[in-house]
Design a protein around this motif. Structure first.
Motif, mmCIF file in Angstrom:
data_model
loop_
_atom_site.group_PDB
_atom_site.id
_atom_site.type_symbol
_atom_site.label_atom_id
_atom_site.label_comp_id
_atom_site.label_asym_id
_atom_site.label_seq_id
_atom_site.Cartn_x
_atom_site.Cartn_y
_atom_site.Cartn_z
ATOM 1 N N CYS A 1 -7.913 -58.013 -26.400
ATOM 2 C CA CYS A 1 -9.343 -58.253 -26.216
ATOM 3 C C CYS A 1 -9.690 -59.721 -25.973
ATOM 4 O O CYS A 1 -10.798 -60.022 -25.538
ATOM 5 C CB CYS A 1 -10.116 -57.783 -27.454
ATOM 6 S SG CYS A 1 -10.128 -56.007 -27.663
ATOM 7 N N LYS B 1 -15.115 -60.887 -20.763
ATOM 8 C CA LYS B 1 -14.994 -59.474 -21.123
ATOM 9 C C LYS B 1 -15.897 -59.134 -22.311
ATOM 10 O O LYS B 1 -16.275 -60.010 -23.075
ATOM 11 C CB LYS B 1 -13.537 -59.143 -21.473
ATOM 12 C CG LYS B 1 -12.572 -59.363 -20.322
ATOM 13 C CD LYS B 1 -12.805 -58.372 -19.198
ATOM 14 C CE LYS B 1 -11.799 -58.574 -18.076
ATOM 15 N NZ LYS B 1 -12.067 -57.676 -16.946
ATOM 16 N N ARG B 2 -16.205 -57.830 -22.423
ATOM 17 C CA ARG B 2 -17.023 -57.353 -23.532
ATOM 18 C C ARG B 2 -16.417 -56.101 -24.141
ATOM 19 O O ARG B 2 -15.746 -55.338 -23.445
ATOM 20 C CB ARG B 2 -18.425 -56.921 -23.064
ATOM 21 C CG ARG B 2 -19.237 -57.890 -22.301
ATOM 22 C CD ARG B 2 -20.693 -57.366 -22.156
ATOM 23 N NE ARG B 2 -20.808 -55.989 -21.765
ATOM 24 C CZ ARG B 2 -21.443 -55.579 -20.660
ATOM 25 N NH1 ARG B 2 -21.988 -56.449 -19.837
ATOM 26 N NH2 ARG B 2 -21.542 -54.289 -20.399
ATOM 27 N N ILE B 3 -16.728 -55.852 -25.429
ATOM 28 C CA ILE B 3 -16.586 -54.527 -26.017
ATOM 29 C C ILE B 3 -18.007 -54.050 -26.237
ATOM 30 O O ILE B 3 -18.790 -54.723 -26.913
ATOM 31 C CB ILE B 3 -15.805 -54.561 -27.349
ATOM 32 C CG1 ILE B 3 -14.325 -54.745 -27.056
ATOM 33 C CG2 ILE B 3 -16.043 -53.266 -28.133
ATOM 34 C CD1 ILE B 3 -13.435 -54.663 -28.271
ATOM 35 N N ARG B 4 -18.330 -52.882 -25.647
ATOM 36 C CA ARG B 4 -19.737 -52.462 -25.602
ATOM 37 C C ARG B 4 -20.551 -53.656 -25.085
ATOM 38 O O ARG B 4 -20.233 -54.163 -24.016
ATOM 39 C CB ARG B 4 -20.222 -51.969 -26.973
ATOM 40 C CG ARG B 4 -19.593 -50.644 -27.390
ATOM 41 C CD ARG B 4 -20.279 -49.449 -26.726
ATOM 42 N NE ARG B 4 -19.739 -48.173 -27.178
ATOM 43 C CZ ARG B 4 -20.362 -47.003 -27.009
ATOM 44 N NH1 ARG B 4 -21.508 -46.930 -26.385
ATOM 45 N NH2 ARG B 4 -19.802 -45.880 -27.432
ATOM 46 N N LEU B 5 -21.536 -54.149 -25.886
ATOM 47 C CA LEU B 5 -22.308 -55.297 -25.383
ATOM 48 C C LEU B 5 -21.871 -56.615 -26.006
ATOM 49 O O LEU B 5 -22.465 -57.666 -25.764
ATOM 50 C CB LEU B 5 -23.802 -55.064 -25.651
ATOM 51 C CG LEU B 5 -24.420 -53.923 -24.840
ATOM 52 C CD1 LEU B 5 -25.877 -53.733 -25.220
ATOM 53 C CD2 LEU B 5 -24.289 -54.166 -23.347
ATOM 54 N N LEU C 1 -16.608 -61.165 -25.685
ATOM 55 C CA LEU C 1 -15.330 -61.488 -26.321
ATOM 56 C C LEU C 1 -14.865 -62.865 -25.869
ATOM 57 O O LEU C 1 -14.692 -63.083 -24.672
ATOM 58 C CB LEU C 1 -14.277 -60.456 -25.911
ATOM 59 C CG LEU C 1 -14.563 -59.009 -26.293
ATOM 60 C CD1 LEU C 1 -13.659 -58.077 -25.495
ATOM 61 C CD2 LEU C 1 -14.360 -58.804 -27.786
ATOM 62 N N ASN D 1 -16.144 -48.404 -25.201
ATOM 63 C CA ASN D 1 -15.858 -49.758 -25.698
ATOM 64 C C ASN D 1 -15.385 -50.664 -24.567
ATOM 65 O O ASN D 1 -15.683 -51.850 -24.553
ATOM 66 C CB ASN D 1 -14.781 -49.709 -26.776
ATOM 67 C CG ASN D 1 -15.304 -49.174 -28.088
ATOM 68 O OD1 ASN D 1 -16.493 -48.936 -28.221
ATOM 69 N ND2 ASN D 1 -14.424 -48.983 -29.050
ATOM 70 N N THR E 1 -16.250 -54.093 -20.761
ATOM 71 C CA THR E 1 -15.752 -54.442 -19.427
ATOM 72 C C THR E 1 -14.269 -54.803 -19.401
ATOM 73 O O THR E 1 -13.792 -55.382 -18.427
ATOM 74 C CB THR E 1 -16.569 -55.627 -18.857
ATOM 75 O OG1 THR E 1 -16.461 -56.731 -19.774
ATOM 76 C CG2 THR E 1 -18.030 -55.267 -18.663
#
Lengths: 273, 207
Positions: free
Chosen positions: A185, A191-195, A198, B125, B138
């Motif tokens: 991650c 990049k994102r996890i959900r909103l 990261l 996710n 993403t």
């Protein structure tokens, strides 16, 4: 209790304002703008201050079997010197012959100076609605004394360099039922996890932003969370077994992140969703 | 030593592999880090220390930082492909509505989950999945209109999606995506529901 209610009321208020801001921001476009706005509003009135105050009192109060305060605790810059100490941690300590992060070092001082039992002190390091953690408060106080100062984590001692290298290996270590590593991650930009954005912790910019804004008051949990907590909860979501509090493995990983953040201005304790 | 490293870097770049410095592949360091983790991690709830043990792929992906040399990648891919158990009944598609519930759920397999927690796929996710759910990650590519853009539930498409969900490394070695079937995180029925989510023309993914 009266001291607690005012900042919390303030947060509730900012959340309400934020909800209004969200709908306005969504008209022109993305959620990202609204999230940024939410963060800015949160930053105004950070309950971390309450933890800092309680931590300062704990630091200066004579406690434990030896009835001593922590005022002679050596966080790396000499006994009792806490101004800027956090910007140079983790580091090697000759008296314990190991690299220690802030939390490990606080435990060392509580054991050595105050005579507390190590097992007792580390049994329940993270607070909850029904339990106050002394370590979280002490951490808040110490890191607040480094706000505005530049991160300068040393890599002079061979054990400091080794901690960095081992931390990097741990960062890239894939295992568990989801095949995850920290790197899964946290090794790409944007990049994102959900909103949730990261940070790319392999790059200076990402590491600097992330590291200098921890520890932080987590609004969703109503607690001040430390770096050890941050790693602990990441490993939980990584589907790993549980890392032991202030263990060498967690300190190595922290060293990897902290050194990558060198040069940035420390801005904690911050406030996060 | 230096020449060897440079030569390796040049070769790696010629092969289109991201250069990996000598320090990154030092096996002694990885061994030491592994021993350190074994010392400093403990079982909690369903998350046992045995989870630290790496299989061949995990170990190689760690060692090469996700960029396997071409010959190693080819071998890994073939080995992982052989682990996939396709449905005995020859049916790949389940119920897309159920698939969307599985895609939405990020539950399961952490030390705070119960042994009987039903695992989710956690798809949102990392991926955009439906057109209506705006809270998506993403890390992976968008899957919105996946079936519509690829000709729908053909035999080849269904088999590919099923296989990819079962063991992503059979298609992209060192993929970030969990090997859901290989690790038993998702059941055969759950994977079928996810295949339907992506390929069924009625699915919200394909509207």
């Amino acid at each position: 209790m009266a001291t607690v209610s005012r900042p919390l009321a303030y947060i509730c208020c900012t959340l309400a304002l934020c909800a209004a801001g969200l709908s306005a921001a969504q008209d022109k476009d993305p959620t990202a703008a609204a999230i940024e706005q939410y963060r800015q509003m949160l930053a105004d009135g950070n309950p971390a201050e309450l933890y800092e105050l309680r931590g300062e009192e704990l630091w200066k109060t004579k406690r434990g079997p030896k009835n001593a305060s922590l005022e002679q605790c050596d966080l790396g810059l000499g006994p009792g010197k806490i101004k800027g100490a956090y910007t140079q941690l983790p580091r090697y300590f000759p008296d314990t012959d190991r690299v220690e992060d802030l939390e490990s070092r606080l435990v060392t001082c509580m054991v050595q100076l105050q005579g507390f039992d190590r097992e007792e002190v580390t049994k329940k390091p993270f607070g909850s609605a029904s339990y106050q953690s002394d370590l979280e408060a002490l951490v808040a106080y110490v890191v607040s004394q480094s706000r505005g100062m530049k991160m300068a984590v040393p890599q002079e001692h061979p054990k400091e360099r080794e901690a960095y290298q081992l931390g990097r290996e741990i960062f890239f270590y894939r295992a568990g039922p989801y095949d995850f590593a920290c790197a899964t991650c946290h090794s790409e930009d944007g990049k994102r996890i959900r909103l949730q954005d990261l940070p790319n912790l392999t790059q200076k910019k990402g590491a600097q932003f992330a590291y200098t804004t921890w520890p932080a008051y987590r609004v969703s949990q109503g607690e001040l969370r430390t770096m050890q907590w941050r790693l602990w909860d990441c490993f939980r979501q990584q589907r790993f077994p549980e890392p032991k509090y202030a263990s060498d493995a967690t300190i190595a990983l922290t060293t990897f992140l902290a050194v990558n953040a060198n040069g940035a201005e420390y801005a904690g304790p911050a406030i996060k969703r | 030593m230096r020449t060897t490293v440079l030569a390796f870097a040049a070769l790696a770049m010629a092969l289109g592999i991201a250069p990996v410095s000598a320090a990154d592949t030092d096996p002694a360091l990885l061994t030491k880090a592994t021993a350190l983790m074994e010392k400093d991690f403990q079982s909690r709830g369903i998350a046992k220390v045995e989870r630290l043990k790496q299989d061949d792929v995990m170990s190689l992906c760690t060692q090469y930082r996700g960029a396997l040399p071409a010959d190693v990648a080819k071998r890994v891919q073939a080995e992982q492909m052989a682990t996939i158990k396709f449905p005995a009944d020859g049916k790949y598609m389940g119920d897309w509505k159920n698939g969307d519930k599985i895609a939405q759920s990020g539950r399961g397999a952490t030390w705070s989950d119960k042994p009987d927690t039903v695992n989710g796929g956690g798809c949102y996710n990392c991926h955009r999945v439906s057109g209506t759910e705006l809270s998506y990650g993403t890390i992976g590519p968008s899957l919105y209109q996946f079936g519509k853009l690829r000709g729908g539930p053909t035999e080849a498409n269904m088999k590919y999606v099923y296989g990819k969900l079962y063991n992503s490394q059979a298609y992209v070695p060192c993929s970030n995506m969990p090997r859901f079937g290989y690790h038993g995180v998702l059941t055969e029925a759950q994977i079928k529901d996810l295949v339907a989510l992506l390929l069924d023309p009625e699915s919200i993914v394909n509207q």
